[in-house]
Scaffold this active site. Sequence first.
Site, mmCIF file in Angstrom:
data_model
loop_
_atom_site.group_PDB
_atom_site.id
_atom_site.type_symbol
_atom_site.label_atom_id
_atom_site.label_comp_id
_atom_site.label_asym_id
_atom_site.label_seq_id
_atom_site.Cartn_x
_atom_site.Cartn_y
_atom_site.Cartn_z
ATOM 1 N N HIS A 43 -1.592 43.232 37.285
ATOM 2 C CA HIS A 43 -0.789 42.846 39.388
ATOM 3 C C HIS A 43 -1.840 44.294 39.742
ATOM 4 O O HIS A 43 -1.963 44.199 40.594
ATOM 5 C CB HIS A 43 0.213 43.251 39.251
ATOM 6 C CG HIS A 43 1.606 41.909 38.778
ATOM 7 N ND1 HIS A 43 0.907 40.220 38.330
ATOM 8 C CD2 HIS A 43 2.652 42.221 38.471
ATOM 9 C CE1 HIS A 43 1.861 40.395 38.205
ATOM 10 N NE2 HIS A 43 2.948 40.285 37.778
ATOM 11 N N GLY A 103 14.445 38.136 33.047
ATOM 12 C CA GLY A 103 14.377 38.894 32.068
ATOM 13 C C GLY A 103 13.642 39.097 31.366
ATOM 14 O O GLY A 103 12.125 38.625 31.553
ATOM 15 N N GLU A 104 13.508 39.668 30.728
ATOM 16 C CA GLU A 104 12.444 41.096 29.732
ATOM 17 C C GLU A 104 11.896 40.578 28.892
ATOM 18 O O GLU A 104 12.893 40.936 27.627
ATOM 19 C CB GLU A 104 11.760 42.042 30.132
ATOM 20 C CG GLU A 104 10.691 43.124 29.335
ATOM 21 C CD GLU A 104 9.446 42.769 28.981
ATOM 22 O OE1 GLU A 104 9.161 42.285 28.163
ATOM 23 O OE2 GLU A 104 9.077 42.771 30.256
ATOM 24 N N SER A 127 1.933 41.400 32.681
ATOM 25 C CA SER A 127 2.017 41.530 33.992
ATOM 26 C C SER A 127 1.675 42.537 34.301
ATOM 27 O O SER A 127 2.343 43.445 34.671
ATOM 28 C CB SER A 127 3.464 41.424 34.742
ATOM 29 O OG SER A 127 3.984 40.145 34.310
ATOM 30 N N GLU A 134 18.418 30.927 34.958
ATOM 31 C CA GLU A 134 17.822 29.203 34.667
ATOM 32 C C GLU A 134 16.352 29.204 34.363
ATOM 33 O O GLU A 134 16.013 29.957 33.506
ATOM 34 C CB GLU A 134 17.001 29.883 36.463
ATOM 35 C CG GLU A 134 18.055 30.249 37.492
ATOM 36 C CD GLU A 134 16.900 31.015 38.700
ATOM 37 O OE1 GLU A 134 16.261 30.162 39.128
ATOM 38 O OE2 GLU A 134 17.813 31.603 39.840
ATOM 39 N N CYS A 155 11.419 31.552 38.803
ATOM 40 C CA CYS A 155 13.334 31.763 38.380
ATOM 41 C C CYS A 155 13.639 33.460 39.173
ATOM 42 O O CYS A 155 12.925 34.015 39.175
ATOM 43 C CB CYS A 155 12.898 32.211 36.613
ATOM 44 S SG CYS A 155 13.620 30.568 35.459
ATOM 45 N N CYS A 205 11.391 44.688 38.800
ATOM 46 C CA CYS A 205 9.789 44.623 39.600
ATOM 47 C C CYS A 205 10.257 43.755 40.794
ATOM 48 O O CYS A 205 10.347 42.929 41.419
ATOM 49 C CB CYS A 205 8.842 43.290 38.759
ATOM 50 S SG CYS A 205 8.236 44.358 37.003
ATOM 51 N N ASN A 225 5.393 34.423 45.019
ATOM 52 C CA ASN A 225 6.396 33.863 45.574
ATOM 53 C C ASN A 225 7.060 34.090 46.497
ATOM 54 O O ASN A 225 7.302 35.851 46.385
ATOM 55 C CB ASN A 225 7.305 33.172 43.995
ATOM 56 C CG ASN A 225 6.719 31.944 43.120
ATOM 57 O OD1 ASN A 225 6.794 30.974 43.653
ATOM 58 N ND2 ASN A 225 6.783 32.479 42.153
#
Length: 349
Positions: free
Chosen positions: A214, A157-158, A212, A90, A331, A114, A288
């Site tokens: 969090h 992806g990372e 990231s 995507e 994504c 994750c 999301n």
Amino acid sequence: MINLMNMTLEELEQMLSEMGQQKFRAKQIFKWINSGIRSFSDMTNISKQLRDELEKVSKISRLKIVDRLQSKIDSTVKYLFELEDGNIIESVLMEYKHGFTACISSQAGCRMGCKFCASTGAGFSRNLTPGEMLDQVMTMQEDSGNRIGHIVLMGIGEPLDNYENVIKFLKIVNHPDGLMIGMRNISLSTCGVVPRILQLAKENIPITLSVSLHSARDDKRSAMMPVNKTYCIDKLISACKIYTVSTKRRITFEYAMILGENDSEQDARELAGLLKGMLCHVNLIPVNTVTGNGYKKSSRIHIDKFKNILESKGIETTVRRELGSDINAACGQLRKNKIDSTTNLLLNS
């Protein structure tokens, strides 16, 4: 067979030299590839003989648009692409005041696991090549008719798990004879692969690094992000500090606001303490909705209160705009739905 989409100008020069061709031909071909051609016959200033020779040893492999979702509330477009081997990825095209930004994938799937991210849902297939990353930008640019001036590697992806290919892609997309997108207009988002952050600090590539985060607590972060069990918060922050000192570039810390998980006033104070004195910026992201994980986004009141606490402690903070919310523009979900529907079709056939 060599895919010319994956090649730097220097690699093309080497290839053409071995074919007995002059060096300037490589630049001509590099420009054609990066202009978005799909056939050797489109290279009108290259002799037919050389085009025929190239076609015997190389190819121009391009992505196929499988689906396209246009937001009804803004100009965001989500693309579902099929790769040459049938894998699905995507990308998202977003419009801001400064122009158009491409959010691209770096892997077909992700192995980081994750909990709040849809990219992991359908499993990991493989790394993307530099050409497949480049082609996402080129195809969205062609399809929309809009010049893309910014790139964010925040799709599936990372990126730092596909380090060599990502670095090569950055050099190709930045090249003055290519798409010529400035390094300072490119952001790379990582879940925190510490050794690669330290390696990136030595590359002399002035992109924006987004991490990231969090949570400021290891127990909470480990529950959401398995990578934290390998690279704990202390190791991650230490690497980020080295990165900012080495590059003189500010780091963005991404913080998904998840109702009841990490959005309390105490969470905000702990985050402010963790980041105190760092050259950084915090981007709060209303999480999301992803099927199956049970996470819900924080209320606007919680987000504003969280932001105010950080700013009162001297931490520069913004809240990410929710572009394409009606098409679930983050994504991973569209790819997962496509793979799930294909699997169900095969099982029921």
